[in-house]
Structure formats: C-alpha cells, structure tokens
Design a protein around this motif. Structure first.
Motif, mmCIF file in Angstrom:
data_model
loop_
_atom_site.group_PDB
_atom_site.id
_atom_site.type_symbol
_atom_site.label_atom_id
_atom_site.label_comp_id
_atom_site.label_asym_id
_atom_site.label_seq_id
_atom_site.Cartn_x
_atom_site.Cartn_y
_atom_site.Cartn_z
ATOM 1 N N THR A 70 45.671 58.353 48.362
ATOM 2 C CA THR A 70 45.082 57.352 47.512
ATOM 3 C C THR A 70 43.623 57.247 47.752
ATOM 4 N N LEU B 90 49.049 51.063 45.715
ATOM 5 C CA LEU B 90 48.205 51.722 44.590
ATOM 6 C C LEU B 90 47.629 50.348 43.970
ATOM 7 N N VAL B 91 48.001 49.398 43.838
ATOM 8 C CA VAL B 91 47.408 48.124 43.014
ATOM 9 C C VAL B 91 46.553 47.674 44.336
ATOM 10 N N THR C 172 50.270 57.839 51.426
ATOM 11 C CA THR C 172 51.670 57.257 50.807
ATOM 12 C C THR C 172 52.850 57.769 51.846
ATOM 13 N N ASN D 216 53.311 58.325 37.212
ATOM 14 C CA ASN D 216 54.318 57.983 38.129
ATOM 15 C C ASN D 216 53.906 57.793 39.720
ATOM 16 N N ALA D 217 53.759 56.576 40.003
ATOM 17 C CA ALA D 217 53.383 56.244 41.505
ATOM 18 C C ALA D 217 54.634 55.973 42.329
ATOM 19 N N CYS E 118 45.568 53.297 38.668
ATOM 20 C CA CYS E 118 45.614 52.103 38.462
ATOM 21 C C CYS E 118 44.240 51.282 38.295
ATOM 22 N N THR F 221 53.894 52.010 44.274
ATOM 23 C CA THR F 221 52.949 51.186 43.292
ATOM 24 C C THR F 221 52.267 50.195 43.782
ATOM 25 N N GLU F 222 52.884 49.707 44.721
ATOM 26 C CA GLU F 222 52.371 48.187 45.232
ATOM 27 C C GLU F 222 50.925 48.373 46.043
ATOM 28 N N VAL G 60 48.757 50.582 34.874
ATOM 29 C CA VAL G 60 49.048 51.625 35.715
ATOM 30 C C VAL G 60 49.550 52.718 34.771
ATOM 31 N N ALA H 49 48.915 59.626 39.576
ATOM 32 C CA ALA H 49 48.963 58.042 39.099
ATOM 33 C C ALA H 49 47.647 57.494 39.189
#
Length: 336
Positions: free
Chosen positions: A243, A286-287, A237, A278-279, A259, A283-284, A275, A257
């Motif tokens: 990740t 990670l998804v 990231t 704390n991403a 998900c 976050t996007e 989730v 974090a």
C-alpha cells in the motif's frame, strides 16, 4: 456542428512527436519507464497558494511536483510522468434570483472542467461524463463542511479548472510496450485529480471567508501488486501487496485498487469516499492509509491559509514567537 467563432483544435490527440530512433525495441522503451523513488508513505511536494483571482470571492492554486527526476527525459520530448495543476475560484455567497424557491440552507454548486490541453487526449469544450462525476464527488465532499444555515436563500459556486491532469497510465503503454494491469479499467488518474480538487476547493472556500466546521483535505492511497512491492511491514497487506500513499499511475505497472477520501481531522469524519478496483480484505487498511495521506497534505493547507491570513490582515511574527497585528502597534493621533 462546429463553432465558427473560434479556431477549433484537432479532434484527435495532440501528443508530442515520437521519433523512430527512440522506439527501437519494446525492451529499450521499457527501460525508460519511471520508477517510484519515494518511500511508500511519502507524498509528492505540494504547492498551494490562495488569493490569485481578485475578481472572485476566494481562489486557490494547487500543483503537484513530479517525483521522477528530469534526467530520464533527456532523450525524449515527452515528459516521463504527468503533473497535477488545478485552479479554483469561489463566487458567493450571493442571493438567489427572485424566481428561485426559498431555501433555508446555502445552495452549493460545483463545476469541474478539464482544459482542452490538460491531457494527452485533447478534451472538448463541453463537460463529459467523467467531469460531471468529479463535480458530484466534490459537492459531496464539501456539502458536509460548509455551515449552510447561516446563508438562507443564497448560493455559492465552486469552479475548478484542471490545467494539467494526472494520466491513467504511462505513455509508453500506448505505443506498443503493453500494459500489465494499469490500463485495465482506467481512471486511476481521476483519483488524484479528485483529491486535489477537494484540497484546493477547501483552500478557496476559506479564502472566501465562508464559515466551515473544519478544513476538508483529500488523500489518496493505492494497492500495488507484487511486481512493484517493496517489503515494508507496516504497508504490506495480508496478500503480499503493498500500500502506497499518493500513487503516480505512470510509476506503477500493476495498480490493483485505489481509494480517495475527503477527511476532517478535527472531527475525525469522512465526507467523501471513493474506492476503485479490488482491494479484497485490505479495504479497511486502504481507507486508513488514504486518511494518513490526507493528514499529511493538511499541513500544507494549514500553512498556505496561515500565510494568506498574515498577508491579508497584516500579521507578523514577533521576536518572542507570538503574532501581533502591525495595525495595533501604530500610534493613533487624535485631533482635539
């Protein structure tokens, strides 16, 4: 109030014995911590089998193979990392009782329960808050998949028993070695349990012959801190964190974090999203990585269902690569 009809287990944990010789110093204990040998985008081996419970309308069994080699636990009776073993049964669709109100859609009921021996801390015989939460998440993931309009005033029950659950941390963190973020908050193992529940429930529903818009598959991805990061461009990231797909909590000291998603590949839809941690701005991403994990696990689900269909309907592979039914190749003699 105790149950006199059975011999209850101890209220405390039922951990294996730990010998004093194996706990000479924290540094020696930390040397036995398992490390991730898989690539960041590699999943653990999945075993999936359907049709194991004849009395149910559909059933399935899922097991994740531990990625840590067995040589690490040669000097200890305690497994290096936990595994995941789930069994699922589907009962229905069947008519609702006469006293139930009329409904135009299929009534879905999910039930997730840990076996008393599924974790290091012994579980009770009644469902606790975490098990009820897993049932709610599972119902959300499956509700958008089943075509409920075809069974008015009917119900189906999905029951999952966790024979062995994923631990939230490495066992050495509980005996004085300390934790660097893994124990904070807890619940990391629940993410893998939910993803496995979604996949095994989808296989059992298909085995029961219930019409669905697509097969839903669970996938997990996690963000690991810099202490465990391997510099891979496509999986790092903006903050320098890595990740990984299908994380094992015992193999990572600093999980930041995680998900889990329930994903429909053909329709490109997400039916469940959870989730934790704390991403941040990742976050996007990670998804997206969790979706990649679901797509990778989908291949195992497809092959398991295909194998079950070939066994159930007598379909075999022909020499030219096509499949044909053995029943159709048999000559039928008609009486005159």
């Amino acid at each position: 109030m105790t149950d006199r009809r059975r011999i209850n287990g101890p209220r405390g944990g039922t951990n294996p014995p730990i010998f004093a010789s194996s706990l000479t110093s924290p540094s020696t204990l930390q040397a036995t911590r398992p490390t991730r040998t898989r690539r960041p985008d590699e999943l653990r081996k999945i075993y999936l089998k359907t049709g194991l419970t004849p009395s149910a309308s559909g059933s399935a069994y899922l097991e994740l193979t531990p990625s840590s080699p067995a040589s690490h636990q040669a000097n200890s009776l305690i497994p290096v990392s936990s595994s995941l073993k789930l069994t699922c049964t589907v009962h229905g669709p069947r008519p609702l009782p006469r006293s139930a109100p009329f409904t135009l859609h299929l009534l879905l009921t999910t039930h997730v329960k840990f076996a008393p021996f599924a974790a290091r801390q012994r579980r009770g015989y009644t469902r606790d808050a975490s098990e009820r939460d897993l049932g709610v998440h599972l119902e959300t993931a499956l509700r958008g998949v089943i075509i409920g309009e075809r069974w008015p005033k009917s119900g189906v029950e999905v029951i999952i028993t966790v024979l062995e659950g994923e631990e939230d941390r490495w066992w050495g963190d509980e005996v004085g070695a300390g934790s660097n973020g893994v124990g904070a908050g807890g619940g990391w193992g629940m993410m893998n349990v939910l993803a496995g529940c979604i996949t095994v429930a989808s296989a059992a529903i298909v085995d029961a012959g219930i019409d669905c818009v697509d097969m839903v598959v669970g996938g997990v991805a996690a963000i690991v801190g810099n202490s465990n990061a391997r510099r891979k461009r496509q999986l790092v990231t903006a903050e320098g964190r890595q990740t990984v797909l299908d994380p094992c909590p015992s193999e990572h000291e600093n999980l930041e974090a995680a998900c889990v998603v329930g994903y429909l590949q053909n329709r490109d839809e997400i039916t469940e999203l959870w989730v934790m941690g704390n991403a941040g701005t990742a976050t996007e991403d990670l998804v997206d990585r969790a979706i990649d994990a679901a797509n990778a696990a989908r291949g195992v689900l497809v092959e398991a269902i295909k194998e079950a269909a070939q066994s159930k309907f007598g379909i075999k592979d022909a020499d030219n690569g096509e499949r044909k039914s053995t029943a159709a190749t048999q000559d039928v003699e008609m009486a005159g």
